[in-house]
Scaffold this motif. Sequence first.
Motif, short mmCIF file in Angstrom:
data_model
loop_
_atom_site.label_atom_id
_atom_site.label_comp_id
_atom_site.label_asym_id
_atom_site.label_seq_id
_atom_site.Cartn_x
_atom_site.Cartn_y
_atom_site.Cartn_z
N THR A 36 49.86 39.64 52.46
CA THR A 36 49.79 40.77 51.52
C THR A 36 50.26 40.34 50.13
O THR A 36 49.65 40.70 49.12
N ARG A 37 51.34 39.56 50.08
CA ARG A 37 51.84 39.10 48.78
C ARG A 37 50.81 38.23 48.06
O ARG A 37 50.57 38.39 46.85
N ILE A 38 50.18 37.33 48.79
CA ILE A 38 49.17 36.46 48.15
C ILE A 38 47.98 37.29 47.69
O ILE A 38 47.45 37.08 46.58
N ARG A 39 47.55 38.22 48.52
CA ARG A 39 46.42 39.06 48.14
C ARG A 39 46.75 39.88 46.88
O ARG A 39 45.92 40.00 45.96
N ASN A 40 47.97 40.42 46.82
CA ASN A 40 48.38 41.19 45.64
C ASN A 40 48.45 40.31 44.39
O ASN A 40 48.11 40.76 43.28
N MET A 41 48.90 39.06 44.56
CA MET A 41 48.94 38.14 43.43
C MET A 41 47.53 37.87 42.91
O MET A 41 47.29 37.86 41.69
N GLU A 42 46.60 37.65 43.83
CA GLU A 42 45.22 37.37 43.42
C GLU A 42 44.58 38.59 42.75
O GLU A 42 43.85 38.45 41.76
N GLU A 43 44.89 39.78 43.27
CA GLU A 43 44.35 40.99 42.65
C GLU A 43 44.93 41.21 41.27
O GLU A 43 44.23 41.61 40.33
N ALA A 44 46.23 40.95 41.11
CA ALA A 44 46.86 41.11 39.80
C ALA A 44 46.30 40.12 38.79
O ALA A 44 46.12 40.43 37.61
N LEU A 45 46.02 38.89 39.27
CA LEU A 45 45.47 37.86 38.38
C LEU A 45 43.99 38.10 38.10
O LEU A 45 43.49 37.78 37.02
#
Length: 295
Positions: A36-45
């Motif tokens: 979830t953290r990686i997915r959120n990072m990719e979405e934010a970027l």
Amino acid sequence: MRFDLTDLRLFCDIADAGSITHGAERSALALSAASTRIRNMEEALGAPLLARSRAGVALTPAGRTLLKHARAILVQSARLREDLGAFAGGVSGEVRLLANTNALTEFLPEALGRFLAEHPQVSVDLEERLSDEIVGLIAEGVGDIGIVAGTVDVGALQTFPFRSDRFVVVTPADHALAGRRAVAFSEVLDQDFVGLDRASSLQRFLASKAAREGRPLRLRVQLRSFDAVCRMVKSGVGVGIVPQTTAIRAIRTMDLAVLDLSDDWALRELTICVRNLDDLAPYARDLVESLRSRG
């Protein structure tokens, strides 16, 4: 775009492990939380950071850029804690120590136990890695102190002697090889093996040596410690490769045969490496001196 330190440490761990699962383990996070953290990072970027495949993950161009900055931020964060620690009642802080399997299991428990008892305000972040990986991470400033096999090229790093040991083959006492005094690694590749977890640095090292021989390493079971390997070997499951110090301890209570490995790499001169001793925090320098001075 807001990434916290947990995000950045997780991303570094995933990049180093080449796997979200193993990266989550290194960061002490559940796999679902890490994903979830990686997915959120990719979405934010707004761009992918990892290219996913069955073999694991690889960094995208955006991921490589993030990794460079994430490592720098984590190092600076650690230095901030160190500098502020002087105002919290004395010298305090955390040392990141990277060690290969042999050093970590056979020599560091007692050495670190003594040091930590004498330095109650200091903590040690200890991580197992392959020796060549350790050299790169110390050179990049990701780790403070490394302990590596003496055969690895350390480049411009400062080095100090640590300990000596060698790897040996252990077999059941009635095994066909038990009468031999020494054996080459290539000669035991036809045997079933008892080994450490596949993620351990030693197991990866042995697998790479077997691959160079054009042979697979036939692991029947993977365990968490060398002592457990010896107990399983005694039960007749297979043969094992362990440090000589482990084998000497094991034969006091187990009916095992111990054979020297004749390969040059079996002799392990363990070496402490740092970028620059004078640049380390005082308590990190104290740890280096403690490791150097105590056998």
